[in-house]
Enzyme design. Structure first.
Site, mmCIF file in Angstrom:
data_model
loop_
_atom_site.group_PDB
_atom_site.id
_atom_site.type_symbol
_atom_site.label_atom_id
_atom_site.label_comp_id
_atom_site.label_asym_id
_atom_site.label_seq_id
_atom_site.Cartn_x
_atom_site.Cartn_y
_atom_site.Cartn_z
ATOM 1 N N HIS B 51 0.875 -1.158 0.000
ATOM 2 C CA HIS B 51 0.000 0.000 0.000
ATOM 3 C C HIS B 51 0.928 1.227 0.000
ATOM 4 C CE1 HIS B 51 -4.135 -1.620 1.656
ATOM 5 N NE2 HIS B 51 -3.808 -2.136 0.483
ATOM 6 N N GLU B 53 1.449 3.663 2.072
ATOM 7 C CA GLU B 53 2.183 3.911 3.313
ATOM 8 C C GLU B 53 3.325 2.901 3.486
ATOM 9 O OE1 GLU B 53 -1.030 3.459 2.831
ATOM 10 O OE2 GLU B 53 -2.288 4.697 4.126
ATOM 11 N N SER B 78 -7.188 7.496 4.433
ATOM 12 C CA SER B 78 -7.173 6.918 5.775
ATOM 13 C C SER B 78 -6.526 5.526 5.758
ATOM 14 C CB SER B 78 -8.625 6.819 6.280
ATOM 15 O OG SER B 78 -8.683 6.226 7.555
ATOM 16 N N CYS B 80 -5.491 1.782 6.212
ATOM 17 C CA CYS B 80 -6.227 0.529 6.469
ATOM 18 C C CYS B 80 -5.671 -0.169 7.714
ATOM 19 C CB CYS B 80 -6.106 -0.398 5.265
ATOM 20 S SG CYS B 80 -4.492 -1.223 5.153
ATOM 21 N N CYS B 83 -1.780 -0.844 7.305
ATOM 22 C CA CYS B 83 -0.916 0.339 7.413
ATOM 23 C C CYS B 83 -1.012 0.952 8.806
ATOM 24 C CB CYS B 83 -1.289 1.337 6.323
ATOM 25 S SG CYS B 83 -1.078 0.649 4.665
#
Lengths: 146, 146
Positions: B51, B53, B78, B80, B83
């Protein structure tokens, strides 16, 4: 009788140790078959995200949600916040853990989110980690953010 | 005035979209300087763990615990469960979030663990995600395990 899936995770952990890495291993099992395996890659790949469970899931590739939802993840050590979060993201319903004496992740939270945790008290898993932590405490602390 | 770090995360998201990927971007800031940046790599690298991040943290490399503990992670969306778990593992004290309308991670849990979340309601972040989700709903669902 030894659990062949935990033995496969242990093989991964030992492979990682032979490479000079952190001895934690993981396999992903779907319908009684190993579909991914991996081990911690902090030393080998300079990775801060490829814990054993993450390396295993990455090696399993892009799976469907319906695959994850009938999968079981095996890990030689209790999954940390990151790896536990990944289990929650993909809705993996069950995690089999070799031991949680050397390190314990957020087990109560993971259970509260509906995941089944099967904690074994595996002597081989414990020995591997205890030897490693005694030998390389700084590397171990780095891996758990301490 | 626009936040230059959120703008850098947005640049990453747009770069990912131009590559045919999922438009989520992230930067890691320590002492007022960007030390890592990344974007979702599901399409580009066939990755289920990178992802935005995670890609950002991976690109930042192996940092010390004391570095993470004065870092701020920026993400266009935002974070998950995965992350968020990584933020908890490394003790990153603050996360700045572009928007949480298109997707909302476990924000209450993350806050309960002591992390400061600064949720912006950024129009550019929202537009990018809404356009993408409308265009490729199956790819988006895969990324969030649905």
């Amino acid at each position: 009788m030894k659990d062949p899936f935990m033995q496969a995770a242990l093989e991964e952990a030992r492979k990682g140790r032979r490479e000079g890495g952190i001895p934690i291993g993981s396999v992903l099992v779907i319908d009684g078959r190993i579909v991914g395996r991996g081990h911690n890659q902090r030393v080998q790949k300079g990775s801060c995200v490829l814990h054993a469970e993450m390396d295993c899931l990455e090696n399993a590739g892009r799976l469907k949600a319906s695959d994850y939802r009938r999968a079981t993840l095996y890990s030689t050590l209790s999954p940390c916040d990151m790896c536990s979060g990944t289990v929650l993201l993909y809705g993996i319903p069950k995690v089999v853990v070799g031991e949680n004496l050397s390190f314990q992740g957020p087990e109560a939270y993971v259970r509260s989110r509906g995941v089944e945790l099967d904690i074994r008290d595996d002597a081989e898993c414990k020995q591997l980690m205890q030897d490693f932590i005694a030998q390389q405490p700084a590397l171990w602390n780095e891996d758990i953010g301490e």
